[in-house]
Design an enzyme around this catalytic site. Sequence first.
Site, mmCIF file in Angstrom:
data_model
loop_
_atom_site.group_PDB
_atom_site.id
_atom_site.type_symbol
_atom_site.label_atom_id
_atom_site.label_comp_id
_atom_site.label_asym_id
_atom_site.label_seq_id
_atom_site.Cartn_x
_atom_site.Cartn_y
_atom_site.Cartn_z
ATOM 1 N N ASP A 6 0.820 -1.218 0.000
ATOM 2 C CA ASP A 6 0.000 0.000 0.000
ATOM 3 C C ASP A 6 0.848 1.260 0.000
ATOM 4 O O ASP A 6 0.470 2.278 0.581
ATOM 5 C CB ASP A 6 -0.967 0.016 1.203
ATOM 6 C CG ASP A 6 -1.740 -1.279 1.290
ATOM 7 O OD1 ASP A 6 -2.303 -1.670 0.266
ATOM 8 O OD2 ASP A 6 -1.737 -1.914 2.361
ATOM 9 N N GLU A 7 1.987 1.206 -0.644
ATOM 10 C CA GLU A 7 2.885 2.371 -0.694
ATOM 11 C C GLU A 7 2.435 3.398 -1.720
ATOM 12 O O GLU A 7 3.002 4.489 -1.802
ATOM 13 C CB GLU A 7 4.332 1.939 -1.039
ATOM 14 C CG GLU A 7 5.031 1.098 0.013
ATOM 15 C CD GLU A 7 4.830 -0.380 -0.230
ATOM 16 O OE1 GLU A 7 3.996 -0.733 -1.093
ATOM 17 O OE2 GLU A 7 5.491 -1.187 0.439
ATOM 18 N N GLY A 8 1.463 3.017 -2.535
ATOM 19 C CA GLY A 8 1.055 3.930 -3.615
ATOM 20 C C GLY A 8 1.754 3.556 -4.913
ATOM 21 O O GLY A 8 2.018 4.408 -5.759
ATOM 22 N N LYS A 9 2.026 2.250 -5.061
ATOM 23 C CA LYS A 9 2.703 1.771 -6.274
ATOM 24 C C LYS A 9 1.889 2.084 -7.514
ATOM 25 O O LYS A 9 2.425 2.414 -8.555
ATOM 26 C CB LYS A 9 2.898 0.247 -6.210
ATOM 27 C CG LYS A 9 3.839 -0.220 -5.144
ATOM 28 C CD LYS A 9 3.951 -1.736 -5.151
ATOM 29 C CE LYS A 9 2.715 -2.453 -4.669
ATOM 30 N NZ LYS A 9 2.414 -2.328 -3.259
ATOM 31 N N GLY B 236 -4.309 -4.387 -4.364
ATOM 32 C CA GLY B 236 -5.330 -3.372 -4.638
ATOM 33 C C GLY B 236 -4.631 -2.069 -4.942
ATOM 34 O O GLY B 236 -4.036 -1.469 -4.069
ATOM 35 N N HIS B 237 -4.635 -1.676 -6.201
ATOM 36 C CA HIS B 237 -3.971 -0.432 -6.589
ATOM 37 C C HIS B 237 -5.016 0.619 -6.921
ATOM 38 O O HIS B 237 -5.938 0.344 -7.665
ATOM 39 C CB HIS B 237 -3.114 -0.646 -7.839
ATOM 40 C CG HIS B 237 -1.941 -1.534 -7.592
ATOM 41 N ND1 HIS B 237 -1.197 -2.078 -8.596
ATOM 42 C CD2 HIS B 237 -1.401 -1.967 -6.443
ATOM 43 C CE1 HIS B 237 -0.234 -2.804 -8.072
ATOM 44 N NE2 HIS B 237 -0.340 -2.762 -6.766
ATOM 45 N N GLN C 42 1.946 -6.466 -3.615
ATOM 46 C CA GLN C 42 2.365 -6.629 -2.216
ATOM 47 C C GLN C 42 3.696 -5.882 -2.026
ATOM 48 O O GLN C 42 3.845 -4.841 -2.626
ATOM 49 C CB GLN C 42 2.472 -8.108 -1.808
ATOM 50 C CG GLN C 42 1.119 -8.784 -1.655
ATOM 51 C CD GLN C 42 0.487 -9.124 -2.981
ATOM 52 O OE1 GLN C 42 1.093 -9.792 -3.791
ATOM 53 N NE2 GLN C 42 -0.731 -8.668 -3.195
ATOM 54 N N VAL D 208 -8.886 -3.480 -0.768
ATOM 55 C CA VAL D 208 -9.584 -4.745 -1.039
ATOM 56 C C VAL D 208 -10.504 -5.108 0.123
ATOM 57 O O VAL D 208 -11.654 -5.482 -0.076
ATOM 58 C CB VAL D 208 -8.556 -5.888 -1.286
ATOM 59 C CG1 VAL D 208 -9.242 -7.224 -1.474
ATOM 60 C CG2 VAL D 208 -7.694 -5.572 -2.501
HETATM 61 P P1 IMP Z 1 -2.549 -12.901 1.489
HETATM 62 O O1 IMP Z 1 -1.610 -12.361 0.456
HETATM 63 O O2 IMP Z 1 -3.995 -12.625 1.191
HETATM 64 O O3 IMP Z 1 -2.282 -14.344 1.788
HETATM 65 O O4 IMP Z 1 -2.242 -12.106 2.852
HETATM 66 C C1 IMP Z 1 -1.007 -12.267 3.539
HETATM 67 C C2 IMP Z 1 -0.559 -10.955 4.166
HETATM 68 O O5 IMP Z 1 -0.211 -10.034 3.137
HETATM 69 C C3 IMP Z 1 -1.629 -10.259 5.001
HETATM 70 O O6 IMP Z 1 -0.997 -9.575 6.067
HETATM 71 C C4 IMP Z 1 -2.223 -9.258 4.038
HETATM 72 O O7 IMP Z 1 -2.818 -8.173 4.704
HETATM 73 C C5 IMP Z 1 -0.967 -8.839 3.276
HETATM 74 N N1 IMP Z 1 -1.264 -8.355 1.934
HETATM 75 C C6 IMP Z 1 -1.556 -9.067 0.838
HETATM 76 N N2 IMP Z 1 -1.729 -8.281 -0.226
HETATM 77 C C7 IMP Z 1 -1.504 -7.031 0.183
HETATM 78 C C8 IMP Z 1 -1.481 -5.769 -0.476
HETATM 79 O O8 IMP Z 1 -1.693 -5.630 -1.688
HETATM 80 N N3 IMP Z 1 -1.209 -4.690 0.307
HETATM 81 C C9 IMP Z 1 -0.923 -4.810 1.628
HETATM 82 N N4 IMP Z 1 -0.915 -5.965 2.285
HETATM 83 C C10 IMP Z 1 -1.204 -7.071 1.568
#
Ligand code: IMP
Length: 429
Positions: free
Chosen positions: A13-16, A40-41, A223, A301
């Site tokens: 969620d850095e704002g990519k 989620g961008h 991520q 998301v």
């Molecule tokens: P998963 O990827 O749904 O298995 O979640 C594993 C961990 O990664 C959890 O702490 C989620 O909140 C985090 N996570 C997954 N996708 C994102 C993202 O796009 N942004 C921030 N955190 C994420």
Amino acid sequence: MSSVVVLGAQWGDEGKGKIVDYLAQKADAVVRYSGGSNAGHTVVVNNINYKLRLLPSGVLFNDKTNVLGNGVVINPGVVLAEIAGMKEKGIDCSNLVISDRAHVVLPYHQRLDELQEEALGNHKIGTTKGGIGPCYMDKVARVGIRICDLMEPETFADKLKVNLEAKNAIITKIYGAEPFDYDTVLKEYLAYAEELRPYVADTGVVMDELFSAGKNVLFEGAQATFLDIDHGTYPYVTSSNPTAGNACTGSGVGPRFIDHVVGVVKAYTTRVGEGPFITELLDTDGPGNQIRETGHEYGTVTGRPRRCGWLDAFMLRYSARLNSLDYLAITRLDILDQMPKIKMCVGYKIGDEVLKRIPASLNVLAKVEPIFEEFDGWMTDISGIRNYDELPENAKKYLAKISDVSGVELGIISVGPNREQTIVLKELL
Ligand code: IMP
């Protein structure tokens, strides 16, 4: 030809999305190489908010090739709904290609994600419950179903039967939950297959053609570094490798094709889900809350409130090493506009011992205390500034320290959500 990997240097969620969108203007192709619909961008173009989960940010332009590489896990329902949503906004996704080697997220993956999280109780990961982890588990266990299997109705029917029997046994016997009906899942996914078919390709070959034709390629990370399955705060991580090395493996190109790596860094730190967070602010009416409310730090998301804290520049140094970062793109600097005092973590200590590295053990990490440096805030609206020299001196001091502690040059500073609210120090692509 030039290529750049853009990835999150913190916990996501850095704002990519905004930085990728900005750089995509000069790219011929935008490529996703890891993760799935857990991403989620948010990209704002002409004051319209676009929320992207699986689609690469390049879809917002009509002339870019958009690749979902083999390293991505594809939830067909999600990607098709996104395509339909884009079409409603007048955006044609015909320039999307989906790897035939990418793995397919099935309903039992999502259910198992929920059931596993429930069963973990206090030890839960805090996943997005999108079935991402269970899908990658199947991939590594060599029982997964790939897009190429989905394209062959008989192969898919066979593989689904075997998988569903195994998964239904776990769902019913271990978790005592309801099984999935084979015919219902089969019918749903065979319908998706026909809708997806026009987009499916050997994307490794597509990538090769792009590079051979001298095109500019932008790899879009999902991520982030500290959610990496190998290098993140395990087990509080995602199930793939968001780090730069996987831009190659997850898209089917060799390492010589990567020219630059940009780490996207939010001017403070946030995290969703469980796990260590050294600079977390736990207040309900202090700076942590101010960051959350000013920055609308709620998940794209899941809608979950994000955990907020001061910038951890020591983490960034580690991120720089892991990803070979060439430049930093600092985002959301404007969110700190009204903070009278701003802290930055410049090192870690346990008692009197100053650490040289981030401990792997979560037990040791739990004992770590941040070494903070305090900065005077700039207390002025910077969202209209487009030139680095015009930034307030206090903002420049803060930025210089980030670069100093991380050991990485500043490339881009973002001072607002719109494309034009961007200060460019280094032209890439
Ligand atoms: P998963 O990827 O749904 O298995 O979640 C594993 C961990 O990664 C959890 O702490 C989620 O909140 C985090 N996570 C997954 N996708 C994102 C993202 O796009 N942004 C921030 N955190 C994420």
